[in-house]
Design an enzyme around this catalytic site. Structure first.
Site, PDB file in Angstrom:
ATOM      1  N   ARG A  58      30.227  42.614  42.342  1.00  0.00           N
ATOM      2  CA  ARG A  58      31.105  41.696  41.605  1.00  0.00           C
ATOM      3  C   ARG A  58      32.541  41.976  42.064  1.00  0.00           C
ATOM      4  O   ARG A  58      32.969  43.127  42.049  1.00  0.00           O
ATOM      5  CB  ARG A  58      31.006  41.919  40.089  1.00  0.00           C
ATOM      6  CG  ARG A  58      29.649  41.533  39.476  1.00  0.00           C
ATOM      7  CD  ARG A  58      29.661  41.756  37.986  1.00  0.00           C
ATOM      8  NE  ARG A  58      28.350  41.540  37.369  1.00  0.00           N
ATOM      9  CZ  ARG A  58      28.076  40.505  36.574  1.00  0.00           C
ATOM     10  NH1 ARG A  58      29.007  39.583  36.323  1.00  0.00           N
ATOM     11  NH2 ARG A  58      26.874  40.377  36.019  1.00  0.00           N
ATOM     12  N   HIS A  61      38.249  40.782  42.291  1.00  0.00           N
ATOM     13  CA  HIS A  61      38.942  39.809  41.446  1.00  0.00           C
ATOM     14  C   HIS A  61      40.235  40.355  40.849  1.00  0.00           C
ATOM     15  O   HIS A  61      40.398  41.576  40.697  1.00  0.00           O
ATOM     16  CB  HIS A  61      38.040  39.393  40.268  1.00  0.00           C
ATOM     17  CG  HIS A  61      36.703  38.885  40.666  1.00  0.00           C
ATOM     18  ND1 HIS A  61      35.608  38.913  39.829  1.00  0.00           N
ATOM     19  CD2 HIS A  61      36.244  38.347  41.824  1.00  0.00           C
ATOM     20  CE1 HIS A  61      34.556  38.413  40.439  1.00  0.00           C
ATOM     21  NE2 HIS A  61      34.907  38.058  41.668  1.00  0.00           N
ATOM     22  N   LYS A  71      43.142  47.236  33.462  1.00  0.00           N
ATOM     23  CA  LYS A  71      41.753  47.413  33.008  1.00  0.00           C
ATOM     24  C   LYS A  71      41.442  48.898  32.877  1.00  0.00           C
ATOM     25  O   LYS A  71      41.938  49.713  33.657  1.00  0.00           O
ATOM     26  CB  LYS A  71      40.783  46.776  34.014  1.00  0.00           C
ATOM     27  CG  LYS A  71      40.923  45.270  34.133  1.00  0.00           C
ATOM     28  CD  LYS A  71      40.167  44.722  35.311  1.00  0.00           C
ATOM     29  CE  LYS A  71      40.535  43.263  35.533  1.00  0.00           C
ATOM     30  NZ  LYS A  71      40.065  42.762  36.835  1.00  0.00           N
ATOM     31  N   TYR A 131      34.704  47.322  29.984  1.00  0.00           N
ATOM     32  CA  TYR A 131      36.098  47.515  30.354  1.00  0.00           C
ATOM     33  C   TYR A 131      37.039  46.773  29.419  1.00  0.00           C
ATOM     34  O   TYR A 131      36.752  45.675  28.979  1.00  0.00           O
ATOM     35  CB  TYR A 131      36.371  47.172  31.818  1.00  0.00           C
ATOM     36  CG  TYR A 131      35.954  45.815  32.306  1.00  0.00           C
ATOM     37  CD1 TYR A 131      34.616  45.527  32.548  1.00  0.00           C
ATOM     38  CD2 TYR A 131      36.890  44.835  32.582  1.00  0.00           C
ATOM     39  CE1 TYR A 131      34.227  44.286  33.034  1.00  0.00           C
ATOM     40  CE2 TYR A 131      36.515  43.606  33.078  1.00  0.00           C
ATOM     41  CZ  TYR A 131      35.179  43.338  33.306  1.00  0.00           C
ATOM     42  OH  TYR A 131      34.798  42.106  33.793  1.00  0.00           O
ATOM     43  N   GLU A 142      42.876  33.071  37.989  1.00  0.00           N
ATOM     44  CA  GLU A 142      42.045  33.998  38.770  1.00  0.00           C
ATOM     45  C   GLU A 142      42.279  33.887  40.261  1.00  0.00           C
ATOM     46  O   GLU A 142      42.461  32.776  40.798  1.00  0.00           O
ATOM     47  CB  GLU A 142      40.550  33.745  38.471  1.00  0.00           C
ATOM     48  CG  GLU A 142      40.068  34.331  37.155  1.00  0.00           C
ATOM     49  CD  GLU A 142      38.543  34.295  37.041  1.00  0.00           C
ATOM     50  OE1 GLU A 142      37.954  33.229  37.269  1.00  0.00           O
ATOM     51  OE2 GLU A 142      37.952  35.352  36.750  1.00  0.00           O
ATOM     52  N   ASP A 169      31.998  34.507  44.818  1.00  0.00           N
ATOM     53  CA  ASP A 169      32.476  35.694  45.555  1.00  0.00           C
ATOM     54  C   ASP A 169      32.235  35.570  47.051  1.00  0.00           C
ATOM     55  O   ASP A 169      32.909  36.207  47.855  1.00  0.00           O
ATOM     56  CB  ASP A 169      31.843  36.957  44.984  1.00  0.00           C
ATOM     57  CG  ASP A 169      32.473  37.308  43.636  1.00  0.00           C
ATOM     58  OD1 ASP A 169      31.918  38.144  42.909  1.00  0.00           O
ATOM     59  OD2 ASP A 169      33.527  36.713  43.310  1.00  0.00           O
TER      60      ASP A 169
HETATM   61  C1  LIG Z   1      35.915  37.739  33.456  1.00  0.00           C
HETATM   62  C2  LIG Z   1      35.439  36.800  32.376  1.00  0.00           C
HETATM   63  C3  LIG Z   1      34.440  35.867  32.598  1.00  0.00           C
HETATM   64  N1  LIG Z   1      34.045  35.037  31.578  1.00  0.00           N
HETATM   65  C4  LIG Z   1      32.954  34.091  31.847  1.00  0.00           C
HETATM   66  C5  LIG Z   1      33.186  33.182  33.026  1.00  0.00           C
HETATM   67  C6  LIG Z   1      31.773  32.945  33.556  1.00  0.00           C
HETATM   68  O1  LIG Z   1      31.161  31.892  32.820  1.00  0.00           O
HETATM   69  C7  LIG Z   1      31.043  34.253  33.222  1.00  0.00           C
HETATM   70  C8  LIG Z   1      30.947  35.190  34.393  1.00  0.00           C
HETATM   71  O2  LIG Z   1      32.245  35.310  34.934  1.00  0.00           O
HETATM   72  P1  LIG Z   1      32.438  35.996  36.364  1.00  0.00           P
HETATM   73  O3  LIG Z   1      31.347  35.540  37.292  1.00  0.00           O
HETATM   74  O4  LIG Z   1      33.865  35.795  36.775  1.00  0.00           O
HETATM   75  O5  LIG Z   1      32.185  37.528  35.980  1.00  0.00           O
HETATM   76  P2  LIG Z   1      32.429  38.767  36.960  1.00  0.00           P
HETATM   77  O6  LIG Z   1      31.997  38.443  38.349  1.00  0.00           O
HETATM   78  O7  LIG Z   1      31.828  39.934  36.281  1.00  0.00           O
HETATM   79  O8  LIG Z   1      34.003  38.902  36.956  1.00  0.00           O
HETATM   80  C9  LIG Z   1      34.648  40.109  36.647  1.00  0.00           C
HETATM   81  O9  LIG Z   1      34.405  40.940  37.746  1.00  0.00           O
HETATM   82  C10 LIG Z   1      35.372  41.867  38.155  1.00  0.00           C
HETATM   83  C11 LIG Z   1      34.669  43.163  38.435  1.00  0.00           C
HETATM   84  C12 LIG Z   1      36.545  42.027  37.269  1.00  0.00           C
HETATM   85  O10 LIG Z   1      37.227  43.056  37.289  1.00  0.00           O
HETATM   86  C13 LIG Z   1      36.975  40.924  36.414  1.00  0.00           C
HETATM   87  O11 LIG Z   1      37.152  41.385  35.086  1.00  0.00           O
HETATM   88  C14 LIG Z   1      36.075  39.761  36.382  1.00  0.00           C
HETATM   89  O12 LIG Z   1      36.537  38.853  37.350  1.00  0.00           O
HETATM   90  O13 LIG Z   1      31.814  34.862  32.167  1.00  0.00           O
HETATM   91  C15 LIG Z   1      34.598  35.088  30.321  1.00  0.00           C
HETATM   92  O14 LIG Z   1      34.214  34.316  29.432  1.00  0.00           O
HETATM   93  N2  LIG Z   1      35.599  35.984  30.086  1.00  0.00           N
HETATM   94  C16 LIG Z   1      36.051  36.859  31.053  1.00  0.00           C
HETATM   95  O15 LIG Z   1      36.966  37.680  30.783  1.00  0.00           O
END
Ligand SMILES: Cc1cn([C@H]2C[C@H](O)[C@@H](COP(=O)(O)OP(=O)(O)O[C@H]3O[C@H](C)C(=O)[C@H](O)[C@H]3O)O2)c(=O)[nH]c1=O
Length: 183
Positions: A58, A61, A71, A131, A142, A169
């Site tokens: 992941r 970001h 964080k 976190y 983002e 990603d």
């Molecule tokens: C980050 C976030 C996401 N979402 C929703 C948006 C999408 O529907 C779903 C998954 O989101 P995403 O694919 O962006 O999740 P990660 O890939 O884990 O993203 C995180 O991954 C890296 C490691 C990070 O440090 C960031 O905090 C963050 O970008 O959760 C939310 O509702 N709230 C939030 O704060």
């Protein structure tokens, strides 16, 4: 709580005090006052929790100003390789990255200041991470860098054929075409 400084300004590894007895263990995983006494004063407003399978990457970001986030991350099950890239233009470590193993076993935490791109790879069968963020989620702010960018040259410790990433990603920016909004 032990604080370990790194070569990156403001990026700290925290090692909590674990109290073990015949029942198991207890630790204060977060204590605002104790961190403030150590010079760490963040007003965390959002807790995140994700579960990922082996091979998932992941990241990388970040949220751009004014929604940038500090964080404080830890693993509560399994093990991750946590990676941060310094994207602060005036930093002496701009473009450099740090990798650290965070696991339920080592209970280490990483305090990641604003101005870092963040990601992790899951080294164990699966891993759950928690976190804290000191700014709310703001999707429109983002930004991201390609996890496999050749200039960053990050070793995620996952065989190429086992890597699992989201479409989002796969389509992040290369570091060379990235214009940081962090001073
Ligand atoms: C980050 C976030 C996401 N979402 C929703 C948006 C999408 O529907 C779903 C998954 O989101 P995403 O694919 O962006 O999740 P990660 O890939 O884990 O993203 C995180 O991954 C890296 C490691 C990070 O440090 C960031 O905090 C963050 O970008 O959760 C939310 O509702 N709230 C939030 O704060």
């Amino acid at each position: 709580m032990e604080i370990i400084k790194t070569d990156f300004e403001g990026l700290l590894i925290l090692v909590p005090k674990v109290i073990v007895d015949s029942r198991g263990f207890f630790m204060e995983s977060y204590n605002y006052n104790k961190l403030k006494e150590l010079g760490i004063d963040n007003n965390f407003v959002q807790d995140n929790h994700s579960l990922s399978e082996y091979g998932v990457i992941r990241g990388l970001h970040f949220q751009n100003p004014p929604y940038a986030q500090t964080k404080l991350i830890r693993a509560i099950s399994g093990e991750i390789l946590d990676v941060v890239v310094d994207i602060r233009k005036s930093s002496s470590t701009y473009g450099k990255h740090l990798s650290v193993m965070l696991s339920a076993e080592n209970k280490k935490q990483l305090l990641i200041p604003k101005g870092f791109a963040h990601g992790f790879s899951v080294i164990s069968e699966n891993a759950e991470i928690l976190y804290k963020c000191d700014n709310f989620y703001n999707k429109s702010s983002e930004g991201g860098l390609k996890f496999n960018d050749t200039d960053l040259n990050i070793d995620w410790k996952i065989p190429k054929d086992k890597v699992l990433v989201s479409d989002k990603d796969l389509n992040q920016l290369n570091f060379q075409s990235f214009k940081s909004q962090f001073e």
